[in-house]
Design a protein around this motif. Structure first.
Motif, PDB file in Angstrom:
ATOM      1  N   ASP A 245      -1.262   1.784   7.508  1.00  0.00           N
ATOM      2  CA  ASP A 245      -1.815   1.271   6.289  1.00  0.00           C
ATOM      3  C   ASP A 245      -1.620  -0.356   6.092  1.00  0.00           C
ATOM      4  O   ASP A 245      -1.338  -0.906   4.995  1.00  0.00           O
ATOM      5  CB  ASP A 245      -1.384   1.841   4.839  1.00  0.00           C
ATOM      6  CG  ASP A 245      -1.297   3.356   5.001  1.00  0.00           C
ATOM      7  OD1 ASP A 245      -2.414   3.823   5.252  1.00  0.00           O
ATOM      8  OD2 ASP A 245      -0.201   4.029   4.506  1.00  0.00           O
TER       9      ASP A 245
ATOM     10  N   SER B 109      -4.135   5.745   0.818  1.00  0.00           N
ATOM     11  CA  SER B 109      -3.439   4.322   0.474  1.00  0.00           C
ATOM     12  C   SER B 109      -3.925   3.309  -0.381  1.00  0.00           C
ATOM     13  O   SER B 109      -5.171   3.331  -0.245  1.00  0.00           O
ATOM     14  CB  SER B 109      -2.651   3.870   1.530  1.00  0.00           C
ATOM     15  OG  SER B 109      -1.769   4.781   2.286  1.00  0.00           O
ATOM     16  N   TYR B 110      -3.170   2.914  -1.437  1.00  0.00           N
ATOM     17  CA  TYR B 110      -3.922   1.942  -2.277  1.00  0.00           C
ATOM     18  C   TYR B 110      -2.682   1.071  -2.913  1.00  0.00           C
ATOM     19  O   TYR B 110      -1.704   1.483  -2.930  1.00  0.00           O
ATOM     20  CB  TYR B 110      -4.579   2.621  -3.415  1.00  0.00           C
ATOM     21  CG  TYR B 110      -5.168   1.726  -4.390  1.00  0.00           C
ATOM     22  CD1 TYR B 110      -6.506   1.192  -4.243  1.00  0.00           C
ATOM     23  CD2 TYR B 110      -4.581   1.443  -5.522  1.00  0.00           C
ATOM     24  CE1 TYR B 110      -7.225   0.139  -4.966  1.00  0.00           C
ATOM     25  CE2 TYR B 110      -5.175   0.481  -6.632  1.00  0.00           C
ATOM     26  CZ  TYR B 110      -6.525  -0.175  -6.014  1.00  0.00           C
ATOM     27  OH  TYR B 110      -7.108  -0.937  -6.968  1.00  0.00           O
ATOM     28  N   PRO B 111      -3.001  -0.258  -2.823  1.00  0.00           N
ATOM     29  CA  PRO B 111      -1.919  -1.167  -3.464  1.00  0.00           C
ATOM     30  C   PRO B 111      -1.278  -0.871  -4.661  1.00  0.00           C
ATOM     31  O   PRO B 111      -1.968  -0.457  -5.681  1.00  0.00           O
ATOM     32  CB  PRO B 111      -2.655  -2.477  -3.554  1.00  0.00           C
ATOM     33  CG  PRO B 111      -3.983  -2.419  -2.624  1.00  0.00           C
ATOM     34  CD  PRO B 111      -4.219  -0.939  -2.560  1.00  0.00           C
TER      35      PRO B 111
ATOM     36  N   LYS C  66       0.746  -1.061  -0.061  1.00  0.00           N
ATOM     37  CA  LYS C  66      -0.030  -0.019   0.072  1.00  0.00           C
ATOM     38  C   LYS C  66       0.884   1.251  -0.086  1.00  0.00           C
ATOM     39  O   LYS C  66       1.495   1.460   0.843  1.00  0.00           O
ATOM     40  CB  LYS C  66      -1.056   0.144   1.409  1.00  0.00           C
ATOM     41  CG  LYS C  66      -2.212  -0.899   1.182  1.00  0.00           C
ATOM     42  CD  LYS C  66      -3.078  -0.422   2.175  1.00  0.00           C
ATOM     43  CE  LYS C  66      -4.451  -1.071   1.883  1.00  0.00           C
ATOM     44  NZ  LYS C  66      -5.457  -0.952   3.050  1.00  0.00           N
TER      45      LYS C  66
END
Length: 952
Positions: free
Chosen positions: A437, A219-221, A173
């Motif tokens: 995260d 947050s994002y992968p 993330k």
């Protein structure tokens, strides 16, 4: 397609450039005169690469280091030194050796003698492995021209495309461009929080990561197809050093060396000595003049210093530098230490209550009153004489400090404290998961360990030799049965050894007490009990410390022969065995004093003997609780002071001093070479390797047992644990920052199996404290006497009620005192502590009904106390939610915002498609409005109009 092609990783052969040979080509391209001028004007090359933190070009950062041993011939060393003296402007060719099989071999290598088979085998494996790393996209640079003779270093750099690829594989993330406001408290809570922040400002670390955040990045992968979502304005800092080293380590574990018909990753290569070490680099120096600011220096100043013991820990910076697993350990240790503050305050209050009421305690006053003239039976056969109960006055008064009604309250409080601590930690853990995260993070199955692969290889080779199929080999329970049997027998033997040592100490106590009783001096006879107790406890402490180290090694060996498949399985099995052995080792002497001493003594005239000569020892007239307190306090304090602090400080200092002496000897051999400043990877190589968090957790878990299991006998245990932990946090921090190599960052969302062990100890503490209060202390007999036998509703006469009478004429032959007139008068009736019928009764010396009444009350108290406290603990567990309300709201808000981001992205795509369709439609209308003659004459133009969407 263009996006995928743009961010795909090209094989090393297609790039057409060999990274390691670039600098060598540049050197060859220079003319001698030009190179001399340039070198005279240029800076120190070591300073350009920040002394090993970067490659020689000064641009590519070193993300990981591989270390290997090699044999250097004397002819090669001489040639290298001559070349260095003749031309200082040209770098040593050994500094940038080409990759194995990829470039021109060293000319100097031709003159080197042929190495032995094992060295050749290791070199071939290194060549293949490093070639595979290059094919995986990593960039390498070798350095064998170091101050440490016979040691070579391979510097590894992960370029941007490899970092992106692996971040997507690992589902890391990463922060996006989208930022959102964190929900803030309002009204009264906001004012309270602001006041608390102002009050606690002096104890906050001066670290940017520790300041309260008002906004947070979504947050994002990471995904290469969605790079537009992330802020890539500074690609060098997008992946921090911790993340870069984690990515490289994953590649190292995944990359194999397939020589000799089997596969080997970095763990196998390290186990087989192909490489001697593998580690990421520290960010730089932490002390000295002109040191550039870095996270390691900041941690040393604001965390790993005894001068900031009163400050909070910069947990976010610890996590940023060492990773989530180590960050969670120090966060847990900080929460545990904070929770010890209220427990210490209550324990001090309970102790002060005992001090304040000691002069009002009627039973101890009766024992100290010499007018009662209570004559007690001898403590040993023949050599011991009769003695006055008033001689045990000091012991009785000291027992009241820990054996009073307040200790029962304190036991209940500590049981609820343990439940509250576990719930508080769960909530703190969820906050950290949100901040770091880690929400939604699931641990994936780890790579097989080197030993497991070797065992599987051995099994497959045996089957191949027998012409059997070798597909899908794995270790079954049949393969592990000898190891399981060895584990079972070994653990039973170790537990039996611990019991035998405790039994040996019991024999020592009995024999020493009998020997000291023969002393002709009255002072010697009066201090028998104190001397025996103190020396026995010190012996127990020394044995516990020695066996702790032995059991740690044995637990590791037993786990190794089991050959667990993954590192996680290995760690869990090691923790279970080590905890079992160390728990038995630390608490067996305490369990003996608490529940067994004085229970199987017998009575005068019919004592229980060991080996037909040693009489079982009795408790003091005030009970065994005081002795339990002495035993617990000495073992706890000695273990913390000697094992936890002196060992942790002294052993690393000793190792550092030994390394310094070796370095000094080498400097005397080659002074000029050692005058140069060391490279970063050379300095880190001389540090101690990271051995895992198991020892750190283990000492804290054993301490947690001391604080909770027998707290009814020692209310000051939380205070001593608090003082120890204040030092322990800074000691561990200093060790991690200055004494150890930088560990590989490991992602984790909890403390793993240690949480279950803590919960088990908390439940066991309720039961043990119930039995300590009921059977070890005199709390229940006092209640029974007060409400059943007291004539005036007071404790007057309690001591006389607990003593039974014995006619001295009933002594067995040869057991009566040798000097019956030692007190100055003839004794006919002596007293001993028990509930038995008097000698003038029909059933003389039988157990009286008072004994059964007290026993029933004791068992009833255990049942009521245990169930009540368990219910209260479960109620605390139920009433406190595991996830804080604000964190659950923030997690839900993140999900909604992420959906909004993707919805906007889809809407933007749809609008773009509609715009293209409108343009296409208008273009088609323009083409249709042309005249038929023009359209027929320009059919090519018409077709080109309709081909526009295909181009798009």
């Amino acid at each position: 397609m263009r996006m995928n092609k743009k961010y795909s990783c090209l094989p090393a052969e297609e790039k057409g450039i060999h990274i390691i040979n670039i600098r060598a080509i540049e050197d060859i391209g220079y003319d001698q005169h030009e190179s001399t001028i340039l070198n005279s004007l240029s800076k120190n090359p070591d300073a350009d690469c920040k002394y090993g933190l970067y490659f020689r070009d000064g641009r590519r950062k070193v993300d990981y280091i591989l270390v290997y041993h090699y044999k250097k011939s004397s002819a090669g060393k001489t040639l290298a030194r001559r070349a260095q003296q003749n031309d200082s402007s040209v770098r040593s060719t050994k500094q940038d050796q080409p990759l194995p099989g990829k470039g021109v071999q060293l000319e100097m290598g031709e003159s080197e003698p042929h190495l032995d088979y094992h060295e050749d085998d290791k070199r071939f494996r290194r060549e293949e492995y490093e070639g595979n790393l290059v094919e995986a996209g990593l960039e390498l640079e070798r350095d064998e021209d170091t101050k440490i003779h016979g040691i070579g270093f391979v510097k590894i750099h992960a370029p941007w495309n490899v970092l992106c690829r692996e971040a997507e594989f690992l589902k890391l993330k990463m922060p996006t461009k989208k930022m959102y406001q964190i929900n803030q408290t309002h009204g009264l809570l906001k004012k309270i929080n602001s006041v608390i922040q102002k009050i606690t400002e002096p104890i906050q670390p001066k670290v940017a990561e520790h300041k309260p955040q008002m906004v947070k990045r979504l947050s994002y992968p990471f995904s290469r197809e969605k790079q537009h979502l992330f802020d890539l304005s500074d690609k060098d800092s997008f992946f921090d050093s911790k993340t870069r080293s984690t990515i490289v380590y994953e590649i190292l574990k995944r990359t194999t060396c397939t020589k000799a018909k089997y596969s080997m990753g970095i763990t196998s290569l390290l186990a087989n000595g192909v490489y001697s070490a593998a580690y990421p680099l520290h960010d730089g120096d932490y002390e000295g003049e002109n040191v550039e600011p870095n996270d390691r220096k900041l941690l040393c100043e604001e965390w790993a210093s005894y001068g900031v013991f009163y400050k909070y820990q910069p947990i976010d910076l610890v996590r940023k530098y060492f990773g989530e697993k180590i960050g969670l350990y120090f966060a847990w240790l900080g929460v545990y230490t904070q929770m010890l503050i209220p427990a210490s305050i209550v324990g001090i209050i309970v102790f002060l209550y005992g001090c304040a009421t000691v002069d009002e305690n009627i039973p101890s006053m009766e024992m100290c009153d010499q007018r009662n003239n209570i004559t007690m039976c001898p403590l040993c056969d023949r050599t011991c004489s009769y003695w006055k109960m008033s001689s045990a006055c000091a012991t009785a008064r000291a027992s009241h400090l820990f054996d009073n009604p307040a200790t029962v309250f304190f036991s209940v409080f500590m049981a609820l404290w343990a439940a509250t601590f576990m719930e508080h930690w769960k909530r703190k853990q969820m906050r950290l998961n949100y901040r770091w995260d880690l929400t939604g993070f699931e641990e994936e199955e780890d790579h097989p360990r080197a030993e497991y692969e070797a065992k599987v290889l051995e099994k497959s080779l045996r089957r191949e030799h027998k012409h059997k199929e070798t597909d899908k080999d794995k270790l079954t329970w049949k393969d592990r049965f000898p190891a399981y049997l060895t584990n079972f027998v070994g653990i039973l033997f170790m537990v039996g050894l611990t019991f035998a040592i405790v039994f040996g100490v019991i024999i020592y106590r009995i024999s020493t007490a009998a020997a000291l009783a023969i002393s002709s001096t009255p002072s010697g006879r009066s201090s028998v009990r104190v001397t025996v107790t103190a020396t026995a406890v010190i012996i127990n402490l020394v044995v516990i410390i020695i066996l702790d180290e032995v059991y740690g090694c044995i637990a590791r060996w037993l786990t190794q022969i089991e050959v667990p498949k993954t590192d996680k399985n290995f760690e869990e099995r090691l923790i279970f065995k080590a905890f079992l052995l160390k728990f038995v080792n630390a608490y067996t002497p305490i369990f003996y004093v608490a529940f067994f001493k004085g229970r199987f003594v017998g009575r005068p005239g019919d004592y229980v003997y060991i080996f037909h000569s040693f009489r079982m020892e009795e408790c003091a007239p005030g009970g065994c609780l005081m002795e339990l307190c002495i035993q617990l306090s000495i073992i706890m304090l000695g273990k913390q002071l000697i094992q936890n602090n002196l060992f942790e400080i002294g052993i690393p200092k000793m190792k550092k001093f030994i390394r310094y002496l070796k370095l000094k000897r080498r400097r005397s051999l080659d002074h000029e070479e050692h005058m140069k400043k060391k490279q970063r990877y050379e300095v880190d190589y001389n540090l101690e390797p990271f051995a895992g968090l198991t020892p750190e957790y283990m000492e804290m878990i054993i301490q947690f047992g001391f604080v909770t299991l027998f707290v009814a006998s020692f209310p000051l245990a939380p205070l001593f644990a608090l003082l120890n932990n204040i030092i322990e946090i800074r000691l561990d921090a200093k060790k991690f920052v200055t004494e150890l190599r930088r560990p590989v960052a490991v992602r984790a969302k909890d403390i793993g199996i240690w949480y279950n062990i803590l919960r088990g100890i908390g439940k066991l503490a309720v039961i043990i404290n119930a039995f300590v209060i009921s059977f070890t202390s005199d709390f229940i007999p006092r209640l029974v006497y007060l409400y059943m036998y007291s004539e005036n509703g007071t404790m007057h006469g309690f001591v006389n009620h607990t003593l039974s009478s014995f006619n001295v004429s009933d002594f067995q032959a040869g057991t009566a005192p040798n000097d019956p007139l030692d007190l100055g008068y003839e004794v006919q009736i002596c007293r001993y502590k028990d509930y038995r019928e008097p000698p003038w009764s029909e059933n003389k010396y039988d157990i009286s009904k008072d004994f059964w009444a007290v026993l029933a009350a004791r068992l009833a108290f255990v049942i009521v106390f245990q169930n009540l406290v368990m219910f209260m603990s479960d109620f605390v567990d139920w009433i406190i939610p595991d996830i804080p309300k604000d964190i659950s709201q923030q997690i839900h808000k993140e999900k909604v915002l992420m959906v909004e981001v993707f919805m906007r992205e889809e809407q933007g795509k749809l609008q773009m498609l509609e715009t293209w369709k409108d343009k296409d439609k208008r273009k088609g209308e323009n083409c249709n409005n042309h005249s038929p003659r023009l359209s027929r004459s320009h059919s090519g133009s018409l077709s080109s109009c309709h081909s526009y969407p295909l181009d798009v």
